[in-house]
Design a protein around this motif. Structure first.
Motif, mmCIF file in Angstrom:
data_model
loop_
_atom_site.group_PDB
_atom_site.id
_atom_site.type_symbol
_atom_site.label_atom_id
_atom_site.label_comp_id
_atom_site.label_asym_id
_atom_site.label_seq_id
_atom_site.Cartn_x
_atom_site.Cartn_y
_atom_site.Cartn_z
ATOM 1 N N HIS A 111 5.145 15.337 -3.602
ATOM 2 C CA HIS A 111 3.813 15.955 -3.721
ATOM 3 C C HIS A 111 3.830 17.166 -4.673
ATOM 4 C CE1 HIS A 111 -0.173 17.161 -2.241
ATOM 5 N NE2 HIS A 111 0.300 18.396 -2.212
ATOM 6 N N HIS A 115 1.716 18.361 -8.174
ATOM 7 C CA HIS A 115 1.055 19.621 -8.561
ATOM 8 C C HIS A 115 1.578 20.120 -9.914
ATOM 9 C CE1 HIS A 115 -1.642 20.488 -5.272
ATOM 10 N NE2 HIS A 115 -0.691 20.356 -4.362
ATOM 11 N N GLY A 137 -1.490 25.389 0.354
ATOM 12 C CA GLY A 137 -1.498 25.720 1.781
ATOM 13 C C GLY A 137 -0.120 25.581 2.398
ATOM 14 N N GLY A 138 0.739 24.777 1.767
ATOM 15 C CA GLY A 138 2.065 24.540 2.334
ATOM 16 C C GLY A 138 3.191 25.172 1.534
ATOM 17 N N GLY A 163 -1.537 30.188 0.695
ATOM 18 C CA GLY A 163 -2.734 29.571 1.274
ATOM 19 C C GLY A 163 -2.713 29.621 2.790
ATOM 20 N N ASP A 167 -5.454 31.100 5.252
ATOM 21 C CA ASP A 167 -6.003 30.260 6.333
ATOM 22 C C ASP A 167 -5.881 30.958 7.680
ATOM 23 O OD1 ASP A 167 -6.600 28.255 4.516
ATOM 24 O OD2 ASP A 167 -4.766 27.111 4.881
ATOM 25 N N GLY A 180 -9.007 29.931 2.400
ATOM 26 C CA GLY A 180 -9.016 30.482 1.041
ATOM 27 C C GLY A 180 -10.418 30.687 0.479
ATOM 28 N N GLU A 184 -12.185 34.270 -0.371
ATOM 29 C CA GLU A 184 -12.662 34.514 -1.744
ATOM 30 C C GLU A 184 -14.120 34.975 -1.733
ATOM 31 O OE1 GLU A 184 -12.679 31.137 -4.495
ATOM 32 O OE2 GLU A 184 -12.978 32.534 -6.160
ATOM 33 N N GLY A 281 -4.055 24.417 -4.331
ATOM 34 C CA GLY A 281 -5.389 24.785 -3.841
ATOM 35 C C GLY A 281 -5.777 26.248 -4.042
ATOM 36 N N ASN A 285 -9.142 29.758 -6.798
ATOM 37 C CA ASN A 285 -9.734 31.083 -6.632
ATOM 38 C C ASN A 285 -10.037 31.736 -7.986
ATOM 39 O OD1 ASN A 285 -9.654 34.068 -6.226
ATOM 40 N ND2 ASN A 285 -9.369 33.458 -4.102
ATOM 41 N N THR A 312 -6.918 21.198 -5.930
ATOM 42 C CA THR A 312 -6.580 20.837 -4.544
ATOM 43 C C THR A 312 -6.016 19.416 -4.566
ATOM 44 O OG1 THR A 312 -8.908 20.317 -4.315
ATOM 45 C CG2 THR A 312 -8.180 22.364 -3.330
ATOM 46 N N ASP A 313 -5.569 18.934 -3.402
ATOM 47 C CA ASP A 313 -4.848 17.660 -3.378
ATOM 48 C C ASP A 313 -5.681 16.495 -3.926
ATOM 49 O OD1 ASP A 313 -2.720 18.989 -2.429
ATOM 50 O OD2 ASP A 313 -2.943 18.326 -0.348
HETATM 51 O O1 KG4 Z 1 -3.081 22.140 -2.704
HETATM 52 P P1 KG4 Z 1 -3.865 22.072 -1.443
HETATM 53 O O2 KG4 Z 1 -5.168 21.302 -1.464
HETATM 54 O O3 KG4 Z 1 -3.043 21.458 -0.272
HETATM 55 C C1 KG4 Z 1 -1.686 21.702 -0.072
HETATM 56 O O4 KG4 Z 1 -0.853 21.064 -0.749
HETATM 57 O O5 KG4 Z 1 -1.422 22.585 0.789
HETATM 58 O O6 KG4 Z 1 -4.127 23.593 -0.976
HETATM 59 C C2 KG4 Z 1 -4.851 23.921 0.161
HETATM 60 C C3 KG4 Z 1 -4.887 25.441 0.279
HETATM 61 C C4 KG4 Z 1 -5.490 25.958 1.588
HETATM 62 O O7 KG4 Z 1 -4.625 26.939 2.123
HETATM 63 C C5 KG4 Z 1 -6.799 26.585 1.157
HETATM 64 O O8 KG4 Z 1 -7.213 27.673 1.966
HETATM 65 C C6 KG4 Z 1 -6.474 27.040 -0.251
HETATM 66 O O9 KG4 Z 1 -5.688 25.993 -0.782
HETATM 67 N N1 KG4 Z 1 -7.673 27.221 -1.080
HETATM 68 C C7 KG4 Z 1 -8.027 28.413 -1.620
HETATM 69 C C8 KG4 Z 1 -9.257 28.201 -2.288
HETATM 70 N N2 KG4 Z 1 -9.598 26.875 -2.138
HETATM 71 C C9 KG4 Z 1 -8.602 26.294 -1.389
HETATM 72 N N3 KG4 Z 1 -7.437 29.624 -1.596
HETATM 73 C C10 KG4 Z 1 -8.045 30.640 -2.232
HETATM 74 N N4 KG4 Z 1 -9.240 30.506 -2.865
HETATM 75 C C11 KG4 Z 1 -9.874 29.326 -2.928
HETATM 76 N N5 KG4 Z 1 -11.048 29.209 -3.556
#
Ligand code: KG4
Ligand code: ZN
Length: 348
Positions: A111, A115, A137-138, A163, A167, A180, A184, A281, A285, A312-313
């Motif tokens: 994964h 990214h 997030g991870g 992230g 969260d 997130g 923001e 993700g 921001n 995001t994913d």
């Molecule tokens: O990459 P992703 O979709 O999934 C993972 O691989 O984890 O990232 C998800 C993370 C979550 O923690 C979410 O709160 C954060 O991305 N996120 C943000 C924003 N949109 C999503 N963090 C800050 N600002 C944002 N606008």
């Protein structure tokens, strides 16, 4: 070469068809945010069940949108880790069954590698070497990309991912998941200098990140001011949120950005780079995007982000990553396991 990518590692069921590593013919993402929002985080069992319900529709839609037939596919690539094991197994089993029954080359993708490649999807000719930061997030991982397909991990979070910290703060505030975008939104109305957090300095001179200390400090601050929880509906009128909470959110977000900049700067001293890439993700921001771009503009280093939909994913990034390996003749065997703790250290 038309590659079908499949992604089901967390709370998005996604399928995409990418031609020659960068031409996105279709990208379908079915998000489960509504299912998990009320729990303040992803519930693994609910995630697996929803992936099972959606996977067939999502893949069929990706094919229809690309106006292709099954016989037009030259490869099937799927995320096989890291992530939630039950969720990963849905995409992996589907991908294996499809590839086996249709006799199409099959490949498992990390994964995080997805990214890394998400930045190249809309900019295939990025200046290399580069520093590539994944903030999700991870994970909060920083890589040095020497040339296309060759990278090495330089730093990672020792505890929470960036992230994850956002969260957790949102969960504590009562404003739900994902945190997130909430932080923001409310941070825009706060003063980032009112509530300060220290940027952890790590004794072993590593460049690793750490976000759990600032998370604990924020929770302690809320306890000290005896703050309960917000009604999530208040997000429709964020100006009604108490000023000290707006300032806390602004200070917290600012501190996340400062730590990312601090580690990027330090890494640049060790590993020169012609460009900076930021994905995952959290890189959705806008404040973060602007700050990192402005910071490196002063050093004449361009900063690249994936388009918002690829931040995001998604599965386009999985198909893009797979293209380069399929082209080199790599495939995986049918016993490839789902690996919830799969790492991405280096490929040289
Ligand atoms: O990459 P992703 O979709 O999934 C993972 O691989 O984890 O990232 C998800 C993370 C979550 O923690 C979410 O709160 C954060 O991305 N996120 C943000 C924003 N949109 C999503 N963090 C800050 N600002 C944002 N606008
Ligand atoms: Zn991700």
């Amino acid at each position: 070469m038309n590659v079908l990518g499949i992604e089901s590692s967390c709370d998005e069921t996604a399928a995409a068809i990418v031609r020659n590593g960068s031409d996105i013919l279709s990208s379908v993402v079915s998000s489960q945010i509504k299912t998990h929002a009320e729990f303040g985080g992803v519930v693994p069992e609910l995630a697996s069940r929803e992936h099972i319900d959606n996977i067939c529709f999502v893949v069929e839609e990706s094919l229809a949108k690309a106006e292709l037939e099954w016989t037009d596919l030259d490869g099937v690539a799927v995320t096989h880790g890291p992530g939630l094991v039950g969720a990963l197994l849905v995409g992996l089993s589907y991908a294996k069954a499809l590839a086996y029954s249709r006799n199409i080359p099959f490949l498992g993708i990390n994964h995080l590698e997805g990214h890394l490649y998400s930045v190249f999807l809309e900019n295939p000719e990025l200046p290399l070497p580069a520093l590539s930061l994944i903030v999700s997030g991870g994970h909060t991982n920083l890589y040095h990309i020497e040339k296309m397909g060759a990278w090495k991990l330089q730093a990672k979070s020792k505890d929470d991912a960036a992230g994850e910290a956002l969260d957790k703060l949102s969960k504590r505030l009562g404003t739900g998941y994902p945190g997130g975008p909430v932080i923001e939104k409310i941070a825009l109305l706060g003063n980032p200098d009112k509530v300060a957090f220290t940027i952890p300095k790590l004794s072993d001179k590593s460049l690793d990140f750490s976000f759990s200390g600032m998370k604990t400090a924020a929770l302690r601050y809320l306890k000290k001011i005896d703050f309960g929880m917000l009604d999530p509906l208040i997000l429709e009128t964020p100006e009604k949120i108490p000023g000290e909470i707006l300032d806390l959110a602004a200070g917290f977000q600012e501190s996340v950005i400062k730590q990312l900049l601090d580690r990027l700067d330090k890494c640049l001293l060790k590993k020169p780079a012609l460009s900076i890439h930021v994905s995952g993700g959290v890189s959705c921001n806008e404040t973060l995007r602007k700050r990192i771009r402005e910071h490196f503009a002063k050093k004449n280093i361009p900063v690249y982000y994936p388009g918002k939909a690829l931040t995001t994913d998604n599965a386009a990034m999985i198909a893009a990553a797979a293209y380069y390996r399929l082209r080199a003749g790599h495939t995986d065997s049918w016993d490839l396991p789902a690996d919830p703790n799969l790492r991405l250290q280096e490929r040289l």
